[in-house]
Structure formats: C-alpha cells, structure tokens
Enzyme design. Sequence first.
Site, PDB file in Angstrom:
ATOM      1  N   ASP A  44       0.696  -1.248  -0.067  1.00 47.42           N
ATOM      2  CA  ASP A  44       0.054  -0.092   0.042  1.00 47.42           C
ATOM      3  C   ASP A  44       0.884   1.282   0.053  1.00 47.42           C
ATOM      4  OD1 ASP A  44       0.666  -0.202   2.690  1.00 47.42           O
ATOM      5  OD2 ASP A  44      -1.136   0.045   3.532  1.00 47.42           O
ATOM      6  N   SER A  45       2.099   1.042  -0.020  1.00 41.70           N
ATOM      7  CA  SER A  45       3.270   2.298  -0.451  1.00 41.70           C
ATOM      8  C   SER A  45       2.833   2.811  -1.411  1.00 41.70           C
ATOM      9  CB  SER A  45       4.660   1.792  -0.145  1.00 41.70           C
ATOM     10  OG  SER A  45       4.784   0.661  -1.149  1.00 41.70           O
TER      11      SER A  45
ATOM     12  N   LYS B 296      -1.164  -9.315   3.034  1.00 39.26           N
ATOM     13  CA  LYS B 296      -0.234  -8.788   4.141  1.00 39.26           C
ATOM     14  C   LYS B 296      -1.047  -8.136   4.803  1.00 39.26           C
ATOM     15  CE  LYS B 296       3.342  -6.034   3.765  1.00 39.26           C
ATOM     16  NZ  LYS B 296       2.986  -4.854   4.423  1.00 39.26           N
TER      17      LYS B 296
ATOM     18  N   GLU C 169       9.965  -4.033  10.165  1.00 38.26           N
ATOM     19  CA  GLU C 169      10.222  -2.843   9.731  1.00 38.26           C
ATOM     20  C   GLU C 169      10.853  -1.907  10.783  1.00 38.26           C
ATOM     21  OE1 GLU C 169       7.401  -1.051   7.055  1.00 38.26           O
ATOM     22  OE2 GLU C 169       8.541   0.966   6.985  1.00 38.26           O
TER      23      GLU C 169
END
Length: 275
Positions: free
Chosen positions: A45-46, A114, A183
Amino acid sequence: MGRLTLEDLRAMKRRGEKIPMLTAYDYPVARILDEAGIPLLLVGDSLGMVVLGYASTIPVTMEDMIRHTRAVVSGSRRAFIVADLPFMTYSISVEEALRNAARLIQEGGAQAVKLEGGFPVLRVVRRLVEAGIPVMGHLGLTPQAIHQLGGYRVQGKNPEAAQRLLEEARALEKAGAFAVVLECIPSSLAAEITANLSIPTLGIGAGPDCDGQVQVISDLIGLFPDFLPRHACRYVNVAQWIRRAALSFARQVRAGTFTPGEGTLEEEQPEGGTT
Ligand code: KIV
C-alpha cells in the site's frame, strides 16, 4: 514452471537462502522484476505514496489494491504475489477482513495478503489461514498506524517493546502466518526474532540478519522524488533517464526534427546513479 509456492519459501528459509522481495505496482515493472528472478513481489500500500502521491498509505482503497494487484499478476509468471490489505479493511470485523482478503485473491489474483500488527490481528490471521488465504504479517513500524506512532521512527527500542515484538512475531507464526515483515527495528532484535521463528522474516530497516530483505522499488530505482528513507538503497536514477528522454523529445519537436522510429536513443548514461 509455475509460480513459486509457500513450500518454496519455507525451503528457502530451511536452506538459509536469503530472500529478496520488492514492491511492484504495475505490469511493466512486475515483468522486469519477475524476469530478473525476484521470488516475492509485494503490491504494497506504499503505492499510495510512491505512485498516487498521497502523504501516507492511509487513503489507499481496496479498489486501488485490486487494480494494481491485477497489473502485477499480469506482468509476472514466476513470482509469489503478496497484496497489502489497506487501512481498516481488516480491523472492523473478521467477516470484513475475510471478504476483503478474498477480493485481493479472487479479483486481484494475489497468492497471499499482508496485514499490519501483532496481538490485535491474531484472530483475523487465524481465520484467513483457516479459509485458505496465506497471510504475511508486518511488525515494527507499521505505516497504517502512523497517527498512533507519531512518526516514521524505529520501534522496539526499549526492552518491554522489544519483548512484545518478539512475542507478537511468535504469535503470528502460531496463528499461521507464512512470513513476517520486520520494519525499522533494531538489528539485534530482528536477529533474535529471526532465530526464534521457523517462518521467514523480511527486513526493511531491520539489519542484515533477517531471512530476506524487502525494499520499495521506487526507492531502489530513484523514481520517488520526495525523499529516500534512511533504510533504502538507490541503485539507479531512473528519474534522470525520464527527464533526459522528455527533454530530448521536446527539443526535437520544437526543432521540427522529431521522426518516429528514427532511432533517437541516446547511449550515454545519465548522471547521478548512486548506491
Ligand atoms: O507497503 C509496502 O511497501 C510495505 C513494505 C515497505 C514492506 O509494506
């Protein structure tokens, strides 16, 4: 040869083979990355930030994700495709999470979804896996929670937060997740989590000891002009190529010398390729 499977990914961890994963958002780039042998492609979704120009990933919709996932699936033959569930599409109820994940698989063509978070998403992860939908977890800096986190900062720095992340990673594995993104957490913590899991960890800003590394393709090729995250690595500067092509084209049109099919490719390398 068909697409890679979950078993292929498990075997990579067992063999200690490091796993490269890149984001992809469209047909041409997916095709290039697939042909380059990247085994895992993430329709992240970046895309909200690096393709659609939003300030965060929060405005990304199911329709955005389905459209881009379809393009990436069309462009690839071998890679295992993971698609992000957008903000709030898996938090309101398990039923809604199932429905939305099913759309990414059925309409988008992804092999897996994800989602971000630890303890709060375990029930959803369990139900998705029971329903036959492979799930990748995402811990540490979870961009969909940016307003709660208060900024894009390293997570898990104090002992309590580190312990919680370790427990959440174990719990995600137990709930059936097939891999987990780590992350922006300290390298030592990522190494400890990786050693404690039998599923692969994919690090981004989490040091060298994860089972694989994931990067946003736009950072890697210099196609996101706003900023380069500290954990990113730029290998080429595609923006310079695009600028150069546009300038050459405009120059030729203005001079009346533009001729389609006349072989106007410039051979020199653009400046500014950094690593
Ligand atoms: O959306 C995304 O691109 C991601 C990666 C940074 C892991 O979640």
